[in-house]
Design a protein around this motif. Structure first.
Motif, short mmCIF file in Angstrom:
data_model
loop_
_atom_site.label_atom_id
_atom_site.label_comp_id
_atom_site.label_asym_id
_atom_site.label_seq_id
_atom_site.Cartn_x
_atom_site.Cartn_y
_atom_site.Cartn_z
N THR A 182 5.11 -24.07 -91.40
CA THR A 182 4.33 -24.84 -90.41
C THR A 182 5.09 -26.10 -90.00
O THR A 182 5.17 -26.44 -88.81
CB THR A 182 2.95 -25.20 -91.01
N GLN A 183 5.67 -26.77 -90.98
CA GLN A 183 6.43 -28.00 -90.67
C GLN A 183 7.64 -27.68 -89.79
O GLN A 183 7.94 -28.40 -88.84
CB GLN A 183 6.92 -28.65 -91.97
N ARG A 236 2.99 -30.27 -97.09
CA ARG A 236 2.18 -30.21 -95.86
C ARG A 236 1.97 -31.61 -95.26
O ARG A 236 1.49 -31.74 -94.15
CB ARG A 236 0.78 -29.64 -96.17
N GLU A 241 2.71 -27.61 -102.94
CA GLU A 241 2.67 -27.22 -101.51
C GLU A 241 1.98 -28.28 -100.64
O GLU A 241 2.38 -28.50 -99.49
CB GLU A 241 1.95 -25.87 -101.38
N ASP A 242 0.95 -28.93 -101.19
CA ASP A 242 0.22 -29.90 -100.36
C ASP A 242 1.06 -31.13 -100.04
O ASP A 242 0.83 -31.80 -99.02
CB ASP A 242 -1.09 -30.32 -101.04
N ALA A 272 3.31 -23.82 -95.91
CA ALA A 272 3.54 -25.27 -95.86
C ALA A 272 4.86 -25.60 -95.15
O ALA A 272 4.88 -26.40 -94.20
CB ALA A 272 3.55 -25.84 -97.28
#
Ligand SMILES: NC(=O)c1ccc[n+]([C@@H]2O[C@H](COP(=O)([O-])OP(=O)(O)OC[C@H]3O[C@@H](n4cnc5c(N)ncnc54)[C@H](OP(=O)(O)O)[C@@H]3O)[C@@H](O)[C@H]2O)c1
Length: 218
Positions: free
Chosen positions: A17-18, A138, A134-135, A14
């Motif tokens: 990726t950001q 994201r 985590e979402d 998460a």
């Protein structure tokens, strides 16, 4: 910035990726090299996989994103006690929460973040990113009712905190001063308490009044 990630699971995915989207270079590491390699591939050309030790020395910033029980062994493998993380910003997002009881595995002792700082000689530890699923991390960006998510940070080093604030802003969130590392245990306890509420179906946000009522209603 160069960011090493200790962990190749959900939080590594998460946040990594950001941060790759924001233009940072990453080295991710995990218990199983193939999982770290798969995550690096999924993140894209800004990421590569390495060993725990390689991720530790790659980063100006290192994210510690493993299960709390694995923290001592992972720090050992990363060379933290031997000074591999000296001078680096070490962001600790771990939650030492006892499953099902929602108490702290560290209860009665130092916080996990303080233990990390004790082991990782010379590292500038900042506790952050432990309060949300985590979402949420994201989301692009995590904004609720028109307000960006506020992210508290606890740490003792001004430069490390400034770096952590900029990584918070990379996600579209707003950093909040949480005080020194001695207060990191409060963030860990807050996570344990809120997770317990959420699991029971209660809205953790609803138990806290808006700021204008925080010191009384008159
Ligand atoms: N997920 C969330 O929503 C969330 C939110 C806030 C904070 N956190 C905290 O962030 C940390 C990471 O969470 P996560 O969801 O990313 O966990 P995860 O998906 O289970 O990934 C954890 C990483 O730790 C590795 N690991 C687990 N046990 C290990 C061991 N004994 N030795 C070495 N490595 C080991 C895993 O390797 P394998 O893949 O090989 O198992 C994986 O790379 C945890 O402390 C968690 O409490 C999580």
């Amino acid at each position: 910035m160069r960011i090493g990630i200790l962990g190749a699971g959900n939080m590594a995915d998460a946040l990594g990726t950001q941060w790759a989207r924001a233009g940072h270079e990453l080295t991710v590491s995990g218990r199983h090299p193939d999982r770290a390699a798969a995550l690096a591939k999924q993140i894209g050309p800004a990421a590569r996989a390495g060993s725990w030790a390689e991720a530790a020395v790659f980063g100006d910033v290192v994210l510690l994103a493993v299960r709390d029980q694995a923290v001592p062994a992972v720090l050992e493998a990363a060379g933290a006690a031997a000074g591999a993380l000296r001078g680096r910003v070490l962001i600790d997002c771990t939650n030492p929460v006892v499953p099902g009881r929602f108490t702290l595995a560290t209860q009665g002792g130092s916080s996990m973040a303080e233990r990390v700082a004790e082991t990782a000689v010379g590292a500038h530890v900042v506790k952050a990113f432990n309060l949300c699923h985590e979402d949420v991390w994201r989301m692009t960006p995590p904004v609720f009712d028109g307000s960006p998510l506020a992210v508290p940070l606890c740490g003792d080093d001004a430069d490390a905190l400034a770096t952590a604030r900029s990584l918070v802003r990379d996600l579209g969130c707003e950093p909040v001063e949480g005080g020194g590392l001695e207060r990191a245990g409060l963030l860990e306890a807050t996570a344990a308490f809120m997770i317990g509420l959420w699991v029971c179906g209660a809205d953790a946000q609803a138990v806290i009044p808006p700021l204008k009522f925080a010191f009384g209603a008159r």
